[in-house]
Write a protein that holds these residues in place. Sequence first.
Motif, PDB file in Angstrom:
ATOM      1  N   TYR A   1      -0.313 -16.809   2.923  1.00 62.71           N
ATOM      2  CA  TYR A   1      -0.402 -15.965   2.042  1.00 62.71           C
ATOM      3  C   TYR A   1      -1.348 -14.504   2.234  1.00 62.71           C
ATOM      4  O   TYR A   1      -0.957 -13.597   1.836  1.00 62.71           O
ATOM      5  N   SER A   2      -2.437 -14.611   2.985  1.00 64.50           N
ATOM      6  CA  SER A   2      -3.109 -13.555   3.646  1.00 64.50           C
ATOM      7  C   SER A   2      -2.077 -12.701   4.522  1.00 64.50           C
ATOM      8  O   SER A   2      -2.580 -11.393   4.560  1.00 64.50           O
ATOM      9  N   TRP A   3      -0.815 -12.850   4.614  1.00 62.96           N
ATOM     10  CA  TRP A   3       0.202 -12.192   5.500  1.00 62.96           C
ATOM     11  C   TRP A   3       1.193 -11.623   4.546  1.00 62.96           C
ATOM     12  O   TRP A   3       1.930 -10.561   4.688  1.00 62.96           O
ATOM     13  N   PHE A   4       1.060 -12.013   3.136  1.00 66.51           N
ATOM     14  CA  PHE A   4       2.078 -11.751   2.392  1.00 66.51           C
ATOM     15  C   PHE A   4       2.156 -10.425   2.054  1.00 66.51           C
ATOM     16  O   PHE A   4       3.109  -9.518   2.012  1.00 66.51           O
ATOM     17  N   TYR A   5       1.156  -9.719   1.836  1.00 67.31           N
ATOM     18  CA  TYR A   5       1.088  -8.253   1.504  1.00 67.31           C
ATOM     19  C   TYR A   5       1.620  -7.423   2.710  1.00 67.31           C
ATOM     20  O   TYR A   5       2.460  -6.588   2.433  1.00 67.31           O
ATOM     21  N   ALA A   6       1.043  -7.722   3.884  1.00 65.16           N
ATOM     22  CA  ALA A   6       1.992  -6.891   5.152  1.00 65.16           C
ATOM     23  C   ALA A   6       3.387  -7.177   4.998  1.00 65.16           C
ATOM     24  O   ALA A   6       3.906  -6.255   5.455  1.00 65.16           O
ATOM     25  N   TYR A   7       4.006  -8.404   4.730  1.00 68.83           N
ATOM     26  CA  TYR A   7       5.329  -8.604   4.856  1.00 68.83           C
ATOM     27  C   TYR A   7       5.756  -7.718   3.817  1.00 68.83           C
ATOM     28  O   TYR A   7       6.958  -7.148   3.988  1.00 68.83           O
ATOM     29  N   GLU A   8       5.312  -7.842   2.716  1.00 72.88           N
ATOM     30  CA  GLU A   8       5.857  -6.913   1.611  1.00 72.88           C
ATOM     31  C   GLU A   8       6.006  -5.502   1.689  1.00 72.88           C
ATOM     32  O   GLU A   8       6.805  -4.910   1.611  1.00 72.88           O
ATOM     33  N   LYS A   9       4.757  -4.859   2.410  1.00 70.35           N
ATOM     34  CA  LYS A   9       4.744  -3.427   2.797  1.00 70.35           C
ATOM     35  C   LYS A   9       6.013  -3.114   3.809  1.00 70.35           C
ATOM     36  O   LYS A   9       6.637  -2.302   3.743  1.00 70.35           O
ATOM     37  N   CYS A  10       5.903  -3.910   4.888  1.00 70.37           N
ATOM     38  CA  CYS A  10       6.799  -3.856   5.959  1.00 70.37           C
ATOM     39  C   CYS A  10       8.212  -3.944   5.584  1.00 70.37           C
ATOM     40  O   CYS A  10       8.992  -3.266   6.003  1.00 70.37           O
ATOM     41  N   GLY A  11       8.570  -4.963   4.836  1.00 70.88           N
ATOM     42  CA  GLY A  11       9.838  -5.228   4.353  1.00 70.88           C
ATOM     43  C   GLY A  11      10.279  -4.492   2.948  1.00 70.88           C
ATOM     44  O   GLY A  11      11.244  -4.817   2.632  1.00 70.88           O
ATOM     45  N   ASP A  12       9.454  -3.888   2.470  1.00 72.25           N
ATOM     46  CA  ASP A  12       9.760  -3.307   1.113  1.00 72.25           C
ATOM     47  C   ASP A  12      10.414  -4.282   0.189  1.00 72.25           C
ATOM     48  O   ASP A  12      11.483  -3.997  -0.470  1.00 72.25           O
ATOM     49  N   PHE A  13       9.529  -5.240  -0.177  1.00 71.27           N
ATOM     50  CA  PHE A  13       9.989  -6.372  -1.264  1.00 71.27           C
ATOM     51  C   PHE A  13       9.014  -6.821  -1.864  1.00 71.27           C
ATOM     52  O   PHE A  13       7.756  -6.806  -1.248  1.00 71.27           O
ATOM     53  N   SER A  14       9.273  -7.739  -3.007  1.00 72.43           N
ATOM     54  CA  SER A  14       8.081  -8.287  -3.544  1.00 72.43           C
ATOM     55  C   SER A  14       8.307  -9.725  -3.574  1.00 72.43           C
ATOM     56  O   SER A  14       9.414 -10.301  -4.017  1.00 72.43           O
ATOM     57  N   ILE A  15       7.341 -10.613  -3.133  1.00 76.31           N
ATOM     58  CA  ILE A  15       7.364 -12.019  -2.979  1.00 76.31           C
ATOM     59  C   ILE A  15       7.361 -12.391  -4.311  1.00 76.31           C
ATOM     60  O   ILE A  15       8.071 -13.791  -4.576  1.00 76.31           O
ATOM     61  N   GLU A  16       6.286 -12.122  -5.076  1.00 72.95           N
ATOM     62  CA  GLU A  16       6.050 -12.741  -6.622  1.00 72.95           C
ATOM     63  C   GLU A  16       7.333 -12.515  -7.272  1.00 72.95           C
ATOM     64  O   GLU A  16       7.499 -13.261  -8.220  1.00 72.95           O
ATOM     65  N   ALA A  17       8.169 -11.507  -7.225  1.00 69.54           N
ATOM     66  CA  ALA A  17       9.233 -11.164  -7.999  1.00 69.54           C
ATOM     67  C   ALA A  17      10.211 -12.359  -7.524  1.00 69.54           C
ATOM     68  O   ALA A  17      11.112 -12.740  -8.470  1.00 69.54           O
ATOM     69  N   GLU A  18      10.381 -12.781  -6.425  1.00 71.53           N
ATOM     70  CA  GLU A  18      11.304 -13.513  -6.050  1.00 71.53           C
ATOM     71  C   GLU A  18      11.118 -15.078  -6.240  1.00 71.53           C
ATOM     72  O   GLU A  18      11.663 -15.973  -6.546  1.00 71.53           O
ATOM     73  N   CYS A  19       9.617 -15.093  -6.147  1.00 76.37           N
ATOM     74  CA  CYS A  19       9.105 -16.663  -6.086  1.00 76.37           C
ATOM     75  C   CYS A  19       7.875 -16.778  -6.786  1.00 76.37           C
ATOM     76  O   CYS A  19       6.852 -17.149  -6.298  1.00 76.37           O
TER      77      CYS A  19
END
Lengths: 219, 225
Positions: free
Chosen positions: A161-179
Amino acid sequence: MAGELVLLDFWPSPFGMRSRIALAEKGIPYEYREEDLRNKSDLLLQMNPVHKKIPVLIHNGKPVCESVIQVQYIDEVWHDKAPLIPSDPYQRAVARFWVDFIDKKIYELGSKIWKTKGEEQANAKKEFIECLKLLEGELGDKTYFGGESLGYVDVALVPFYSWFYAYEKCGDFSIEAECPKMIAWVKRCMQKESVAKSLPDQEKVYEFILQLKKVFGSE
Amino acid sequence: MGEEVKVFGYWASPYSYRAELALKLKGVSYEYINEDIFGNKSDLLLKYNPVHKKVPVLLHNGKPIVESLVILEYIEETWKHNPYLPQDPYDKSTARFWIKFIDEKCFPTLWLAAWSAENEREKVTNEACEYLKTLESALNGKKFFGGETIGMVDIVASSVGYFIRVTQEIMGQNLLSADKFPQLFQWSEDFANCSIVKESLPPRDKLLPFVKGLIAKYQQDNAKA
């Protein structure tokens, strides 16, 4: 039984976080030592000569390497406090299966999301979300993967989870929206002191990733 | 006792073999179902292992357990006689360390060394030799990784000690040789000579042509990629 306990670690490592959480859940005091991975200490090289990696848990001078092995070791030695791994062999096998799944998929796919671009990144994002959805299915309506209390799978997964924000910024997507169920579970975990204190701030991790991207030359 | 134990496996799979050897070491009777993994996987396999769709699958009283290492731990915890993991938590963690090392580094790199293209082979082979050297150090003068008797590390190392040795024969490589790795070589001989192992390993004369075909396929696929 406690003896001397040292954890050689690196602050953004999700693997190190697993052991931090396990020790905190059980209220076991230990010495945390930050390693500079560009300049590994003699102690690290001596305690993990095969892989030269963190985390390393040193108990009374003897090293335990590999985060999943550490969490199992911690659970077995301090079995009377906050048990993480189920006692029933079948439930244990199910928990081990999902931890193995997390180990095979989440870190590698997450790494691809921040390291790559274009089609490779798009494929990684897609598969990453599929994996999280499978995990959501396993969670079901439970409070935690471990049921009413934090378990082995929770401890193995929540550090990412501590890396989710980094993944979202780099990948331009929202994990919360999907999951959304996954994020709801994360928020429940983060209310536990053992988890909240073991995970670094997501923005700090993102800054760290940006530094890494410069080194890898993908910026 | 009315227990139903089944193994969905593949006769040539080193992973499948681990599950069978563990059950045999515990003296547990089971029904073996050979899956056509290169052709048509059965509906049952896909039902019991929907995530990975792979063998082996252990079915115990209708409940599936998948992933060979998870299966080995389950068998150990369910049938407690003839233990193959140490009781002491620290010794157990050491065994698990070597198991992970074999599964994640040693075995995959050795397999890669068998079929990788000429230009990459030397680098991979050198890496494989380093891993074999490290694995040999884990033996530390013992007959088996488990001590006097076969332990879980030995079960997992069968992928190196038997399956890889057969592969090497086909490729004319001789990485796991008596002069390069005397202790490890001796271990692989002692292991393969245990009666329970001998009677359960897939026969060499069947395995050789199968692995040859598999390597050719890998090389073909790799050339296309």
